[in-house]
Structure formats: structure tokens, C-alpha cells
Design a protein around this motif. Structure first.
Motif, PDB file in Angstrom:
ATOM      1  N   ALA A   1       0.815  -1.225   0.000  1.00 34.50           N
ATOM      2  CA  ALA A   1       0.000   0.000   0.000  1.00 34.50           C
ATOM      3  C   ALA A   1       0.846   1.273   0.000  1.00 34.50           C
ATOM      4  N   GLU A   2       2.103   1.184   0.462  1.00 30.18           N
ATOM      5  CA  GLU A   2       2.928   2.404   0.471  1.00 30.18           C
ATOM      6  C   GLU A   2       3.663   2.612  -0.859  1.00 30.18           C
ATOM      7  N   THR A   3       3.511   1.691  -1.786  1.00 29.59           N
ATOM      8  CA  THR A   3       4.153   1.826  -3.101  1.00 29.59           C
ATOM      9  C   THR A   3       3.591   3.044  -3.834  1.00 29.59           C
ATOM     10  N   GLY A   4       4.467   3.833  -4.439  1.00 29.11           N
ATOM     11  CA  GLY A   4       4.022   5.006  -5.188  1.00 29.11           C
ATOM     12  C   GLY A   4       3.436   4.605  -6.533  1.00 29.11           C
ATOM     13  N   PHE A   5       2.439   5.376  -6.987  1.00 25.48           N
ATOM     14  CA  PHE A   5       1.844   5.081  -8.292  1.00 25.48           C
ATOM     15  C   PHE A   5       2.724   5.705  -9.375  1.00 25.48           C
ATOM     16  N   SER A   6       3.762   4.962  -9.716  1.00 25.79           N
ATOM     17  CA  SER A   6       4.671   5.378 -10.793  1.00 25.79           C
ATOM     18  C   SER A   6       5.181   4.105 -11.446  1.00 25.79           C
ATOM     19  N   ALA A   7       5.621   4.234 -12.686  1.00 25.54           N
ATOM     20  CA  ALA A   7       6.131   3.058 -13.400  1.00 25.54           C
ATOM     21  C   ALA A   7       7.321   2.463 -12.647  1.00 25.54           C
ATOM     22  N   ALA A   8       8.167   3.343 -12.093  1.00 20.27           N
ATOM     23  CA  ALA A   8       9.367   2.853 -11.416  1.00 20.27           C
ATOM     24  C   ALA A   8       9.009   2.069 -10.156  1.00 20.27           C
ATOM     25  N   GLU A   9       8.153   2.651  -9.321  1.00 18.92           N
ATOM     26  CA  GLU A   9       7.846   1.976  -8.042  1.00 18.92           C
ATOM     27  C   GLU A   9       6.985   0.731  -8.258  1.00 18.92           C
ATOM     28  N   LEU A  10       6.031   0.806  -9.153  1.00 13.61           N
ATOM     29  CA  LEU A  10       5.225  -0.392  -9.418  1.00 13.61           C
ATOM     30  C   LEU A  10       6.072  -1.462 -10.090  1.00 13.61           C
ATOM     31  N   GLY A  11       6.970  -1.029 -10.969  1.00 12.62           N
ATOM     32  CA  GLY A  11       7.864  -1.986 -11.635  1.00 12.62           C
ATOM     33  C   GLY A  11       8.731  -2.730 -10.627  1.00 12.62           C
ATOM     34  N   ALA A  12       9.125  -2.033  -9.565  1.00 14.23           N
ATOM     35  CA  ALA A  12       9.997  -2.655  -8.557  1.00 14.23           C
ATOM     36  C   ALA A  12       9.293  -3.788  -7.811  1.00 14.23           C
ATOM     37  N   ILE A  13       7.958  -3.786  -7.804  1.00 12.34           N
ATOM     38  CA  ILE A  13       7.247  -4.905  -7.162  1.00 12.34           C
ATOM     39  C   ILE A  13       6.612  -5.822  -8.214  1.00 12.34           C
ATOM     40  N   GLY A  14       7.141  -5.757  -9.434  1.00 11.91           N
ATOM     41  CA  GLY A  14       6.663  -6.647 -10.502  1.00 11.91           C
ATOM     42  C   GLY A  14       5.401  -6.150 -11.171  1.00 11.91           C
ATOM     43  N   GLY A  15       5.067  -4.877 -10.956  1.00 11.18           N
ATOM     44  CA  GLY A  15       3.815  -4.360 -11.504  1.00 11.18           C
ATOM     45  C   GLY A  15       4.014  -3.411 -12.667  1.00 11.18           C
ATOM     46  N   THR A  16       2.952  -2.757 -13.038  1.00 17.56           N
ATOM     47  CA  THR A  16       2.987  -1.810 -14.156  1.00 17.56           C
ATOM     48  C   THR A  16       1.925  -0.737 -13.920  1.00 17.56           C
ATOM     49  N   LYS A  17       2.184   0.451 -14.449  1.00 17.03           N
ATOM     50  CA  LYS A  17       1.185   1.522 -14.340  1.00 17.03           C
ATOM     51  C   LYS A  17       0.092   1.327 -15.390  1.00 17.03           C
ATOM     52  N   GLY A  18       0.492   0.786 -16.540  1.00 14.34           N
ATOM     53  CA  GLY A  18      -0.473   0.461 -17.600  1.00 14.34           C
ATOM     54  C   GLY A  18      -1.423   1.601 -17.899  1.00 14.34           C
ATOM     55  N   VAL A  19      -2.725   1.292 -17.878  1.00 15.17           N
ATOM     56  CA  VAL A  19      -3.737   2.312 -18.202  1.00 15.17           C
ATOM     57  C   VAL A  19      -4.174   3.090 -16.966  1.00 15.17           C
ATOM     58  N   ALA A  20      -3.383   3.005 -15.901  1.00 18.76           N
ATOM     59  CA  ALA A  20      -3.628   3.756 -14.662  1.00 18.76           C
ATOM     60  C   ALA A  20      -4.991   3.436 -14.053  1.00 18.76           C
ATOM     61  N   SER A  21      -5.261   2.159 -13.902  1.00 15.52           N
ATOM     62  CA  SER A  21      -6.498   1.781 -13.206  1.00 15.52           C
ATOM     63  C   SER A  21      -6.167   0.844 -12.056  1.00 15.52           C
ATOM     64  N   ILE A  22      -7.033   0.864 -11.044  1.00 17.34           N
ATOM     65  CA  ILE A  22      -6.900  -0.037  -9.898  1.00 17.34           C
ATOM     66  C   ILE A  22      -8.277  -0.666  -9.678  1.00 17.34           C
ATOM     67  N   VAL A  23      -8.337  -1.995  -9.722  1.00 13.22           N
ATOM     68  CA  VAL A  23      -9.601  -2.678  -9.401  1.00 13.22           C
ATOM     69  C   VAL A  23      -9.350  -3.529  -8.163  1.00 13.22           C
ATOM     70  N   VAL A  24     -10.025  -3.180  -7.070  1.00 13.26           N
ATOM     71  CA  VAL A  24      -9.806  -3.869  -5.799  1.00 13.26           C
ATOM     72  C   VAL A  24     -10.772  -5.056  -5.695  1.00 13.26           C
ATOM     73  N   LEU A  25     -10.230  -6.227  -5.389  1.00 13.33           N
ATOM     74  CA  LEU A  25     -11.109  -7.385  -5.191  1.00 13.33           C
ATOM     75  C   LEU A  25     -11.716  -7.322  -3.792  1.00 13.33           C
ATOM     76  N   PRO A  26     -12.928  -7.811  -3.629  1.00 13.36           N
ATOM     77  CA  PRO A  26     -13.504  -7.867  -2.278  1.00 13.36           C
ATOM     78  C   PRO A  26     -12.757  -8.897  -1.435  1.00 13.36           C
ATOM     79  N   ALA A  27     -12.924  -8.852  -0.115  1.00 20.57           N
ATOM     80  CA  ALA A  27     -12.287  -9.845   0.756  1.00 20.57           C
ATOM     81  C   ALA A  27     -12.679 -11.242   0.264  1.00 20.57           C
TER      82      ALA A  27
END
Ligand code: SF4
Length: 434
Positions: A290-316
Motif C-alpha cells: 500500500a505504500e508503493t508510489g503510483f509510478s512506473a518505477a515503483e510499481l515496476g519494482a514490485i513486478g507491476g505496471t502503471k499500464g492504463v492507470a487503473s486499480i480494481v480492488v477485489l472484495p475480501a
């Protein structure tokens, strides 16, 4: 629960309000009051200004905007003027940021297109929208109000298919009526619409360009990170209290963005999965990241991507495997099936992921063999996105979550809540819980 796009309520700013006005600026008069006239006098320096600002495309590919403009301008001439295509389609169903931007500030996007046209030597601007979308009305009304600008404008409805708004697919559609990608070798900045040099920019990119033209590169860089300056629009949907579009500075922590959308974290130790970056994005456990910054660099560091800049949260209790199987099937159906990875590879990995979700152990090995064979082999990047998503799902199920995968392998599908990742081209915010 279904919601409709209400420009006044579907947008939020966190400390910055550049693109999204506090109140929708729909009329030309309101727009002029807010931002003044289009500063055409800077058009000849606009590509340099965009480069100095560090502006990159906001449609997902993140290509440097100034470089793209310079390439188009270099191929345009008085006898062969360029064409500007404003891509207002937003092909990824998890993203609604351009729709919200256009519903709040259509003139800002058109200003960007007018400036880009002047900068690259274009006499024609095509506003590409998904056929039948509400955006068409907003643009038509805005165009009717503006004074003559010496540019030919048209609004073109494009089939609402996932790959139809990829840049080469747009150009191909405009030339031939066939909305399939033309492949990685298509050089549209030399020969695009009607064989003319063509600049295709996403709606948010053009709006950013219109602000840079007015306020300059230093102003743009005053927020965000040094590597990823400025603001960006992020669509937040799924299991949050207030789904919508937020304007944030580059590098804003995920927790800050999600708090604005009234996300409730899960108990410590219980994963809170979110799909970040769109259907070709990646799975992130928000409780760990949750403390990861929304940037290509920070998301990339955790194996992610900024892509189309969307976040879809799954329910519990939401299931990454089940959601991924659905998405892969959607991506397989959406492919244009002109080349092998799209025709055979995508349906095969969709089938494997569905089998895995159903408890078929052998599917893990099949996916392990197939993903590298498909990656980077398609005529366009469509299969690569599906591969990245599948690989991310497999990674998400390692570590503490291995027990969840084990449950699937022993007993078949889990009893997860109904899927929330939007597919098809309904408004992505409809998956929210507002
Ligand atoms: S990968 Fe699919 S969408 Fe891309 S060019 Fe090949 S057939 Fe078309």
C-alpha cells in the motif's frame, strides 16, 4: 450496483486539480474563464516544451510525447500535411479516466489537439470515440461552441473492441474500415491516415499538453517525481466505497489513492488483491504494497505496471485465479486473430488458467511452457499483456497464498465472491459499490 458517469461526482483530486476542474467546465465560456485562450504562439516550441516537461503518453504505452511530435512534424510538409488523431476511446474496460476528463473538461482535450496540430503541421483533427459512447455528445457540443480554428475536425465512432483503439488499429480503421492492429512495423508517423504523417495521442495526453503550453514545463514538473513528473488520472473501481477517477501527482502512494476511494484494508495477514494497470496489468497485494508510489518505477519494482492507470480492488476473499481466467478468456475473444500467438496462444492460456482454477494441476506446467513461447511474438503487444497478467497471477499464488492455490488443486474452484473486474465496454465504474 450500476452507476452512470456524473462529471460532478465521479472525480476527485488529491492535493492537485489541474486536469479536473472543481466544477465541470463544459461551456466554451466556462473554459475560457478557467484557462483562457489556446496559446497558439507557443506551437513551434511545443514538442520541446513537452520533452522538457517529461510528458509521456497517458494511454498506457508511456511513449515520450515530445519525441512523437517531432517525428510527425519531420515528415509533414505543406503538400502533405499531418493528421492528428485524438484517441478518446479508452479500450481497456477497467479505465474511465478519459471519459471522466471529457465529461468534465472537453475543451481542454480539444485545445491539446489544436495545439498539437499547429505544432506538427496538421490541418485535420480526428476525435476517435467508441461508437455510441456518451463522449460523442460532449465533444459534438464542445466543437459547435468553439470559434473557427482553421482546422478540419471530425468525430469518428470506432468499434468498441479491446484492440480497436490501439494506434495502428485506429489508423487502419480510418483508412479501410478494418479495426485490427497493423502490427509493430507500421510507421504511422511517416504514413498513417490517408498516407499522411499521423500523430495519435490519448485524450489525457492532449489535455496535459494544453496545460504545458499555457503554464510551461517547470510548472508541470512542480508536482510528481523527477522521473515521472506532473499529475495523472487514475480510475479506481471494484470493492471500494467510492469508485471514481482521482487526479494525483505521479508517485502518490497507493494507500493515499485508495483512501480517497474509501477502501477498507483487510485484516493483517489477509491478502487484499488489486489488479493494477488494466487487463494487461498485474496483481498486487495492497496489504503488503500500500505504500508503493503510483509510478512506473515503483510499481515496476514490485513486478507491476502503471499500464492504463487503473486499480480494481477485489472484495475480501476475491479469487485471483477465477478473475484471471475470466480476463484471459476476454482477451482471447478480443484478439484480432491475425497471427499465431493471438489465434492459438491466447485461447490456450485462457483454457489453462480456467483448468487451473478448476483444480487441474497439470495446467501449471502447461502455462509455464506456453507463456514464454507467446511473449513478444505477436504482431502487436496484445498477447504480451495477457502473458504478463497470467504470469502475475501465478506469482500472486506463491508464498502465503500458495495455500489458496492448493485449495483449487485439491477441491476445484473456491467459493469466492462474484467477480468484479469489468469486462466489455460498459463504464468501468459500474463495478463499484457506490
Ligand atoms: S497479436 Fe492479435 S491483435 Fe495483435 S496484431 Fe496479431 S492478431 Fe492482431
Amino acid at each position: 450496483m450500476t452507476t452512470t458517469l456524473d462529471p460532478a461526482t465521479m472525480s476527485t483530486r488529491i492535493g492537485v486539480a489541474r486536469l479536473l476542474p472543481a466544477q465541470p467546465a463544459l461551456s466554451w465560456a466556462d473554459h475560457l474563464r478557467r484557462l483562457g485562450h489556446v496559446p497558439l504562439q507557443v506551437a513551434s516550441e511545443l514538442a520541446e516544451m513537452a520533452s522538457a516537461a517529461g510528458l509521456v503518453g497517458r494511454g498506457g504505452a508511456a511513449f515520450p510525447t515530445g519525441r512523437k511530435m517531432t517525428a510527425v512534424a519531420g515528415n509533414a510538409s505543406r503538400r502533405r500535411p499531418a493528421v492528428v488523431v485524438a484517441n478518446c476511446c479508452e479500450g481497456d474496460p477497467t479505465a474511465s479516466k478519459d471519459a471522466v476528463l471529457l465529461a468534465n473538461s472537453p475543451h481542454l482535450v480539444i485545445d491539446g489537439a489544436v495545439l498539437a496540430a499547429a505544432a506538427v503541421g496538421a490541418d485535420k483533427v480526428i476525435l476517435a470515440v467508441h461508437r455510441g459512447s456518451a463522449t460523442t455528445g460532449a465533444l459534438r457540443t464542445a466543437l459547435a461552441e468553439r470559434p473557427a480554428e482553421g482546422i478540419e475536425f471530425s468525430i469518428v465512432g470506432v468499434p468498441a473492441r479491446f484492440v480497436a483503439s490501439e494506434a495502428t488499429a485506429l489508423v487502419r480503421y480510418l483508412n479501410t474500415g478494418d479495426a485490427r492492429p497493423a502490427g509493430r512495423t507500421s510507421v504511422i508517423w511517416e504514413s498513417g491516415v490517408q498516407g499522411r504523417p499521423t500523430l495519435v495521442d490519448n485524450a489525457e495526453t492532449l489535455a496535459q499538453l494544453a496545460l504545458i503550453a499555457r503554464f510551461g514545463a517547470s510548472w508541470f514538473r512542480a508536482v510528481g517525481t523527477a522521473a515521472e513528473p506532473g499529475t495523472l488520472l487514475v480510475t479506481v473501481g471494484g470493492a471500494v466505497g467510492v469508485p471514481g477517477v482521482v487526479e494525483v501527482a505521479g508517485g502518490t502512494p497507493l494507500r493515499t489513492i485508495l483512501t480517497a476511494a474509501q477502501w477498507t484494508p483487510t485484516r493483517a495477514g489477509v491478502p487484499a488483491w488489486a489488479l493494477i494497470g488494466g487487463l494487461a496489468g498485474c496483481w498486487v497485494d495492497l496489504n503488503r504494497a500500500a505504500e508503493t508510489g503510483f509510478s512506473a518505477a515503483e510499481l515496476g519494482a514490485i513486478g507491476g505496471t502503471k499500464g492504463v492507470a487503473s486499480i480494481v480492488v477485489l472484495p475480501a476473499g476475491g479469487c485471483v485465479l477465477t478473475e484471471t481466467a475470466r480476463i484471459l478468456q476476454y482477451l482471447a475473444d478480443a484478439g484480432a486473430r491475425q497471427c499465431g500467438p493471438c489465434m492459438f496462444g491466447l485461447p490456450a492460456i485462457a483454457e489453462d488458467m480456467a483448468a487451473l482454477a478448476g483444480g487441474d494441476r497439470s495446467a501449471v506446467a502447461r502455462l509455464g511452457r506456453r507463456l514464454p513461447v507467446i511473449d513478444k511474438r505477436g504482431g502487436c503487444g496484445h498477447p504480451d499483456g495477457a502473458v504478463a497478467l497470467a504470469a502475475s497471477a501465478l506469482r500472486a499464488l506463491r508464498g502465503p497464498e500458495a495455500v489458496h492455490l492448493d485449495g483449487h488443486l485439491r477441491h476445484g474452484p473456491c467459493r469466492s465472491p462474484a467477480p468484479v473486474v469489468p469486462l466489455g465496454h460498459e463504464n468501468s465504474l459500474r463495478s463499484g459499490t457506490r
